[in-house]
Design a protein around this motif. Sequence first.
Motif, PDB file in Angstrom:
ATOM      1  N   TYR A  17      -3.789  -5.481  -1.367  1.00  0.00           N
ATOM      2  CA  TYR A  17      -2.771  -6.240  -0.629  1.00  0.00           C
ATOM      3  C   TYR A  17      -2.707  -5.804   0.834  1.00  0.00           C
ATOM      4  O   TYR A  17      -2.559  -6.638   1.733  1.00  0.00           O
ATOM      5  N   MET A  20      -5.648  -7.235   2.562  1.00  0.00           N
ATOM      6  CA  MET A  20      -5.441  -8.670   2.727  1.00  0.00           C
ATOM      7  C   MET A  20      -4.588  -8.955   3.953  1.00  0.00           C
ATOM      8  O   MET A  20      -4.967  -9.761   4.808  1.00  0.00           O
ATOM      9  N   SER A  60      -4.413 -16.643   3.214  1.00  0.00           N
ATOM     10  CA  SER A  60      -4.854 -17.210   1.932  1.00  0.00           C
ATOM     11  C   SER A  60      -6.316 -16.859   1.675  1.00  0.00           C
ATOM     12  O   SER A  60      -6.694 -16.509   0.553  1.00  0.00           O
ATOM     13  N   TRP A  63      -6.565 -13.256   0.796  1.00  0.00           N
ATOM     14  CA  TRP A  63      -6.069 -13.057  -0.579  1.00  0.00           C
ATOM     15  C   TRP A  63      -7.204 -13.356  -1.545  1.00  0.00           C
ATOM     16  O   TRP A  63      -7.432 -12.612  -2.496  1.00  0.00           O
ATOM     17  N   VAL A  67      -7.693  -9.891  -3.185  1.00  0.00           N
ATOM     18  CA  VAL A  67      -6.741  -9.778  -4.294  1.00  0.00           C
ATOM     19  C   VAL A  67      -7.161 -10.585  -5.520  1.00  0.00           C
ATOM     20  O   VAL A  67      -7.003 -10.132  -6.649  1.00  0.00           O
TER      21      VAL A  67
END
Length: 145
Positions: A17, A20, A60, A63, A67
């Motif tokens: 995270y 990211m 996004s 991510w 992630v």
Amino acid sequence: MESSLDTTRPKAPARAYVLMVVTGLALAAAVGLLAATLRSDDWWPTFAVFAATTAGPLLSLTWLVFVARYTVRPDSHRDDNAESRWLTEATSSAFHDLVIMCGIALFLLSISGIEVGAAAALSGVLVVAAVDTVVRYQLLKRRAA
């Protein structure tokens, strides 16, 4: 063996995270910096607008890179489901339509001598591709129902 009814979602490590957010915001700042440097407008407002408007999509994307590999379980039968086949057929057909439409548009613009900016032309191509794909997907879905 994992049950298909398992509703627990795997968690990504905290570092994923952090990577990211840091990478997404750094990329957005880089886009803002590039736009502010290349444009002749006021530097700070240009930087802020471009960085802010690209932050969401870039977060996004980061991510997805950092992630999602921990939190998303791919469907093991994705190639066998109808939705995947519909999307493949819709995008393939939309590509053919797009090539034909671009050829016709290029022909008409060449004959008429009308000048169209690159941003307008590329925006038009993206809109036509997206609309064509959605319409074709919905038609395939309706036919199968």
